[in-house]
Design an enzyme around this catalytic site. Sequence first.
Site, PDB file in Angstrom:
ATOM      1  N   ARG A 196     -24.724   5.936 -24.110  1.00  9.68           N
ATOM      2  CA  ARG A 196     -26.015   6.169 -24.749  1.00  9.68           C
ATOM      3  C   ARG A 196     -26.122   5.405 -26.064  1.00  9.68           C
ATOM      4  NH1 ARG A 196     -28.542   9.649 -21.494  1.00  9.68           N
ATOM      5  NH2 ARG A 196     -27.181  11.036 -20.297  1.00  9.68           N
ATOM      6  N   HIS A 247     -25.487  -6.777 -23.438  1.00  9.12           N
ATOM      7  CA  HIS A 247     -25.777  -5.397 -23.056  1.00  9.12           C
ATOM      8  C   HIS A 247     -27.209  -5.312 -22.553  1.00  9.12           C
ATOM      9  CE1 HIS A 247     -26.175  -5.950 -27.432  1.00  9.12           C
ATOM     10  NE2 HIS A 247     -27.150  -5.056 -27.448  1.00  9.12           N
TER      11      HIS A 247
END
Lengths: 116, 116
Positions: free
Chosen positions: A31, A102
């Site tokens: 997260r 990412h």
Amino acid sequence: MSKHDCLFCKILNGDIPADIVYESPTAVAFRDINPQAPTHVLIIPRKHISTINDIEVADHAIVGSLYDAARDIAKKEGFSGEGYRAVMNCNKAAGQTVFHIHLHLLGGRQFTWPPG
Amino acid sequence: MSKHDCLFCKILNGDIPADIVYESPTAVAFRDINPQAPTHVLIIPRKHISTINDIEVADHAIVGSLYDAARDIAKKEGFSGEGYRAVMNCNKAAGQTVFHIHLHLLGGRQFTWPPG
């Protein structure tokens, strides 16, 4: 920045904690600490690749596997039908701050256009 | 929607015109008709894949190859160092309107956060 100084490599090595939500042989997701949607996770390859500019042909299957993670997490979090946005930033103009690629997966709300 | 009704498959087949800027064995890119940045192109796989939810393991290298296109176009248009954003939307909440996956490559300006 080498992989030895890389924040995300340190997360992969377990040296820095993260709220990991997905693991596969090629990818890990955790997260975002500054979420921009009800679900906001960062999906990274286990291999250190600094930016999109550094992706090589041999990395294509690894990069594709990041979307497996996106699909699986979206399904698990209940928004795969409703929809979600996947974003990868390259370098400063886009706001890339960690130089280990990412894929931002954002879900759980409506998204507007343009994307920032 | 089947691939026979797909707008992007029609572009791939040459049945509908587009301003094509990149072609590889696996991917094609053309300018978005409603650009959200000085450069805004859509990078699509030649293979019809409806959404991120439909990407299979056998498609991973194809999906990864979309980032080759992003890097090459960014270099050609002069913003690979400065940076750029790559976005893929899935389904309605994210605003996907053509159900053939496409990576939005946006460059030539600063991008804000959140990404929409």
